[in-house]
Design a protein around this motif. Structure first.
Motif, PDB file in Angstrom:
ATOM      1  N   ASP A  92       0.816  -1.169  -0.087  1.00 37.00           N
ATOM      2  CA  ASP A  92      -0.010   0.083   0.023  1.00 37.00           C
ATOM      3  C   ASP A  92       0.899   1.332  -0.103  1.00 37.00           C
ATOM      4  O   ASP A  92       0.591   2.158  -0.621  1.00 37.00           O
ATOM      5  CB  ASP A  92      -1.040   0.041   1.194  1.00 37.00           C
ATOM      6  CG  ASP A  92      -2.017  -1.024   0.933  1.00 37.00           C
ATOM      7  OD1 ASP A  92      -2.314  -1.687  -0.131  1.00 37.00           O
ATOM      8  OD2 ASP A  92      -2.804  -1.168   2.138  1.00 37.00           O
ATOM      9  N   ALA A  93       1.920   1.448   0.614  1.00 38.15           N
ATOM     10  CA  ALA A  93       2.862   2.311   0.722  1.00 38.15           C
ATOM     11  C   ALA A  93       3.417   2.341  -0.689  1.00 38.15           C
ATOM     12  O   ALA A  93       3.845   3.552  -1.126  1.00 38.15           O
ATOM     13  CB  ALA A  93       3.793   2.085   2.024  1.00 38.15           C
ATOM     14  N   ILE A  94       3.813   1.557  -1.079  1.00 33.48           N
ATOM     15  CA  ILE A  94       4.479   1.542  -2.531  1.00 33.48           C
ATOM     16  C   ILE A  94       3.460   2.208  -3.423  1.00 33.48           C
ATOM     17  O   ILE A  94       3.633   3.064  -4.385  1.00 33.48           O
ATOM     18  CB  ILE A  94       4.846   0.213  -2.881  1.00 33.48           C
ATOM     19  CG1 ILE A  94       6.503  -0.258  -2.084  1.00 33.48           C
ATOM     20  CG2 ILE A  94       5.215   0.197  -4.393  1.00 33.48           C
ATOM     21  CD1 ILE A  94       6.703  -1.558  -2.247  1.00 33.48           C
ATOM     22  N   SER A  95       2.280   1.635  -3.335  1.00 34.76           N
ATOM     23  CA  SER A  95       1.213   2.197  -4.358  1.00 34.76           C
ATOM     24  C   SER A  95       0.920   3.739  -4.090  1.00 34.76           C
ATOM     25  O   SER A  95       0.698   4.436  -4.926  1.00 34.76           O
ATOM     26  CB  SER A  95      -0.251   1.504  -4.090  1.00 34.76           C
ATOM     27  OG  SER A  95      -0.022   0.212  -4.685  1.00 34.76           O
ATOM     28  N   GLN A  96       0.926   4.222  -2.700  1.00 38.26           N
ATOM     29  CA  GLN A  96       0.569   5.501  -2.594  1.00 38.26           C
ATOM     30  C   GLN A  96       1.814   6.584  -2.901  1.00 38.26           C
ATOM     31  O   GLN A  96       1.552   7.546  -3.800  1.00 38.26           O
ATOM     32  CB  GLN A  96       0.743   5.828  -1.024  1.00 38.26           C
ATOM     33  CG  GLN A  96      -0.428   5.540  -0.326  1.00 38.26           C
ATOM     34  CD  GLN A  96      -0.418   5.439   1.289  1.00 38.26           C
ATOM     35  OE1 GLN A  96       0.565   5.848   1.712  1.00 38.26           O
ATOM     36  NE2 GLN A  96      -1.507   4.950   1.836  1.00 38.26           N
ATOM     37  N   ALA A  97       3.316   5.998  -2.942  1.00 36.77           N
ATOM     38  CA  ALA A  97       4.505   6.580  -3.368  1.00 36.77           C
ATOM     39  C   ALA A  97       4.230   6.737  -5.014  1.00 36.77           C
ATOM     40  O   ALA A  97       4.498   7.835  -5.726  1.00 36.77           O
ATOM     41  CB  ALA A  97       5.716   5.929  -3.193  1.00 36.77           C
ATOM     42  N   LEU A  98       3.874   5.510  -5.987  1.00 36.50           N
ATOM     43  CA  LEU A  98       3.511   5.640  -7.137  1.00 36.50           C
ATOM     44  C   LEU A  98       2.778   6.604  -7.515  1.00 36.50           C
ATOM     45  O   LEU A  98       2.898   7.226  -8.569  1.00 36.50           O
ATOM     46  CB  LEU A  98       3.250   4.197  -7.561  1.00 36.50           C
ATOM     47  CG  LEU A  98       4.440   3.079  -7.555  1.00 36.50           C
ATOM     48  CD1 LEU A  98       3.817   1.769  -7.774  1.00 36.50           C
ATOM     49  CD2 LEU A  98       5.587   3.347  -8.656  1.00 36.50           C
TER      50      LEU A  98
END
Length: 173
Positions: free
Chosen positions: A22-28
């Motif tokens: 989820d954190a990676i998705s937010q960063a993307l």
């Protein structure tokens, strides 16, 4: 930057369990507009083995976002940036790769130093403080992880971050 400076000065981070995918998705999502402006394809592969981590969520998100923005900054239009994340028994590995300008071989060892900017980066991009990768390194080290970079000038760079899955022990605080 202010929140990260406070963390650095206080020496404390609130560790909590959160979804790294989820954190990676937010960063993307936070870099999507910049990627669109430069017509850069941003792709990712996040294996299901990544799952939850116990870490300081804000700083991990800032670390990933910073690596992605940095890749975008030094990648020419119509090129690509890729984030790959894999989970192992006790750690995760994230690789952010670009097809950008790369880093001169003789300067690669300084890339995580405060205020350092590659000579070729200074020529094409005036904006920049040379703090981004230094902050990323501080975040990684606060989580007892490791960061490294490989690069070939004119061909791109890959930044690899290895973080423990659980940094709730006193040694990480």
């Amino acid at each position: 930057l202010l929140s990260l400076t406070r963390m650095r000065l206080s020496g404390r981070m609130q560790m909590e369990a959160f979804s790294l995918p989820d954190a990676i998705s937010q960063a993307l999502a936070s870099v999507a507009q910049r990627a669109n402006e430069k017509s850069i394809a941003v792709t990712s592969n996040v294996e299901s083995s990544v799952g939850q981590v116990v870490a300081h969520e804000f700083s991990i998100n800032a670390m990933i976002t910073n690596l992605l923005f940095n890749a975008l900054k030094y990648t020419p239009e119509n090129q690509s940036v890729h984030l790959d994340a894999k989970g192992y028994d006790d750690h995760v590995q994230m690789d952010v790769s670009d097809t950008g300008i790369g880093i001169p071989a003789q300067e690669l060892e300084n890339v995580f130093d405060e205020f350092f900017r590659g000579s070729n980066a200074q020529k094409i991009e005036r904006d920049g403080s040379g703090l981004g990768l230094s902050i990323v390194k501080q975040i990684v080290e606060r989580h007892h992880g490791k960061i490294s970079a490989i690069s070939q000038e004119g061909q791109g760079s890959t930044f690899t971050v290895i973080l423990p899955k659980d940094c709730s022990t006193p040694v990480c605080l």
